[in-house]
Every structure is written in C-alpha cells, then in structure tokens.
Design a protein around this motif. Structure first.
Motif, mmCIF file in Angstrom:
data_model
loop_
_atom_site.group_PDB
_atom_site.id
_atom_site.type_symbol
_atom_site.label_atom_id
_atom_site.label_comp_id
_atom_site.label_asym_id
_atom_site.label_seq_id
_atom_site.Cartn_x
_atom_site.Cartn_y
_atom_site.Cartn_z
ATOM 1 N N LEU A 5 -7.252 -6.073 -7.073
ATOM 2 C CA LEU A 5 -7.373 -6.731 -8.377
ATOM 3 C C LEU A 5 -7.712 -5.734 -9.494
ATOM 4 N N ASP A 6 -8.940 -5.278 -9.539
ATOM 5 C CA ASP A 6 -9.377 -4.417 -10.648
ATOM 6 C C ASP A 6 -8.646 -3.086 -10.627
ATOM 7 N N PHE A 36 -4.798 -11.536 -2.171
ATOM 8 C CA PHE A 36 -5.685 -10.619 -2.869
ATOM 9 C C PHE A 36 -6.487 -9.845 -1.826
ATOM 10 N N VAL A 37 -6.573 -8.544 -2.003
ATOM 11 C CA VAL A 37 -7.340 -7.688 -1.088
ATOM 12 C C VAL A 37 -8.261 -6.857 -1.978
ATOM 13 N N THR A 38 -9.508 -7.278 -2.096
ATOM 14 C CA THR A 38 -10.361 -6.792 -3.171
ATOM 15 C C THR A 38 -11.770 -6.455 -2.701
ATOM 16 N N ALA A 39 -12.437 -5.611 -3.469
ATOM 17 C CA ALA A 39 -13.861 -5.353 -3.243
ATOM 18 C C ALA A 39 -14.716 -6.480 -3.797
ATOM 19 N N ARG A 40 -14.139 -7.307 -4.642
ATOM 20 C CA ARG A 40 -14.907 -8.386 -5.264
ATOM 21 C C ARG A 40 -15.395 -9.400 -4.230
ATOM 22 N N PRO A 41 -16.563 -9.990 -4.482
ATOM 23 C CA PRO A 41 -17.029 -11.081 -3.623
ATOM 24 C C PRO A 41 -16.287 -12.369 -3.963
ATOM 25 N N PRO A 42 -16.369 -13.378 -3.104
ATOM 26 C CA PRO A 42 -15.645 -14.634 -3.367
ATOM 27 C C PRO A 42 -15.922 -15.245 -4.737
ATOM 28 N N PHE A 204 -0.380 -2.958 -3.162
ATOM 29 C CA PHE A 204 -0.684 -2.248 -4.404
ATOM 30 C C PHE A 204 -2.176 -1.936 -4.454
ATOM 31 N N GLY A 205 -2.523 -0.740 -4.948
ATOM 32 C CA GLY A 205 -3.930 -0.387 -5.064
ATOM 33 C C GLY A 205 -4.133 0.831 -5.935
#
Length: 255
Positions: A5-6, A36-42, A204-205
């Motif tokens: 995401l970010d 979505f494959v993210t470091a963000r929490p839910p 993507f990353g």
C-alpha cells in the motif's frame, strides 16, 4: 495480484487515485484476485479497501495477520511470544543504544514512554511494551539516532534467527515479527490454498519488506520510488506511486 500500500498503491498523500481505482476494477473484472500485502495493521487497511473498491483478503502486519476485508474478521494470526519479545528487546537495547519499543497488537499500539512517532494519540502508554503480556503482532523498535538501514544491519546481526526483522520505510523504525512470518510466506500459503502458482502472481512493492514478495511472484514490480535494494532486486520496474505505477501495469495486462 498482490500489492503493497504505502509508497506503492497509495499516492504520497495516502490516497487511491481515480486512475488506480479504475485499473483495480478492470483487473477484478478480468478475473484477478486483488490482495493487499502490507505492513499496516487491520485497523489501517479497511478504509483503504473501501476507497479502492477492493474486497476479499488482506495480508496485514508484514504477514502476521490474514484479514477478511468484508467481515472485519481475522482469519489467522501468527504472533511473537511476549517472553521472546522481551528477550529480543533486551538484545536490541544493547545493540542499538537509546532504542525504544512498542508492541503492535493488530488493534492498538502499546508504547513505552520513550517511544515517539506520528499518531501518538493512538498509543496506549505502558511501562514495558513486552511486559503487558499482549500477543505481539509486531515488535516495533524506534531510534532517532540511527537510519532504518543501520538499525536493520545491527539488529539482524544481534538477533539472528530468533525473529524476522525488516523495515517499511519509516525513518528509524524496525518491525519485528515471529520467526518465519513474512509477507511472502503468508502470500505463498494463500496462493497454495487458492490453487494459484507463483508464476501467475503479479506483485508490486517499494521497501525491503516487499523484496521476498517480488521474488516469489512471476512478475514482481519495483516502484520507481522504491528503496535501492528493491530496485536492485526486482525483475521488473514501473513508474512511481505518484505516477500511478501500479495502474500502468494493470492497464497493460487488463486493457
């Protein structure tokens, strides 16, 4: 299709642009499952999913949580034991003098007094982050005196294989998960359950925590704004997040 995401799907303002939303819709209509494959929490993912028009499954907290975007349920969680977290924190306090700690539970951040970062209004202050006894989705280590790359090198040498250590671009911040818990590992298990082979995945990353995902995917794209290790390691590149780099690729694949 798997995307961070970010710095990747989101613009620098934290938004999903109309072009990106349209491209995601075309991909979904063309049969792609968007993950979505993210470091963000839910708690920090669901609003993005609504903005993007994406439903289904999200891999959150660097692979520690498998999250159902439609229901808000946690399908699976892989946490770091508090006693091991405390041991790792003690080791890092020696390797990185002045470092402060917080624990991400997936729903809140338990932060020691010296731990400072943006969104401090979301923190619950505790005397000892690991001493709170809460399941640790991520142990967060923060230092204003070191770069994230410096911290990663020192922490990896000090901690060894006790945990997974990475960073996602926030200055002076390490993110530490249970051993074996990575974005790529959780994505791989999800693909196996879906009957999707790695060569069928487009990913993507932009940051070191995305490197293994891009290597796993048949087509792994580094954003033009990516960390130098990601630019060097990815097989493919696209435009930056502020140039709708994800959309550019999806438009080529799905029309």
């Amino acid at each position: 299709m798997a995307t961070d995401l970010d710095g990747t799907l989101l613009s620098s303002t934290g938004a999903i642009t109309p072009r990106t939303r349209d491209a995601l819709g075309r991909a979904a209509s063309g049969g792609a499952e968007i993950v979505f494959v993210t470091a963000r929490p839910p708690r920090a993912v669901r609003a993005v999913a609504v903005q993007a028009g994406v439903a289904g499954t999200a891999i959150c907290s660097n692979g520690a949580i498998l999250y159902d975007l439609a229901t808000g349920d946690v399908a699976a969680a892989h946490t770091l034991a508090p006693d091991l977290g405390a041991r790792i924190a003690e080791t890092l306090a020696t390797a990185l003098p002045g470092v402060a700690f917080a624990v991400e539970t997936g729903w809140e951040v338990l932060a020691e007094a010296r731990y400072t970062l943006h969104q401090e209004d979301l923190f619950r202050r505790v005397p000892s982050a690991c001493g709170a006894g809460e399941p640790i989705v991520k142990l967060l280590a923060r230092s204003a005196a070191h770069t994230s790359d410096e911290m990663l090198a020192a922490a990896t040498a000090a901690v060894g294989g006790l945990a997974e250590i990475t960073h996602s671009g926030v200055a002076g911040l390490l993110e530490i998960s249970a051993a074996g818990v990575t974005k790529a590992g959780t994505l791989g298990r999800l693909c196996a359950e879906r009957g999707v082979a790695p060569h069928e995945v487009v990913a993507f990353g932009d940051m070191p925590n995305d490197l293994a995902v891009l290597a796993f995917a048949g087509a792994g794209y580094a954003m033009a704004n990516a960390h130098h290790l990601v630019l060097a390691g990815a097989a493919f590149r696209t435009l930056s997040n502020d140039e709708d780099g994800v959309a550019v690729v999806l438009e080529r694949l799905f029309g």
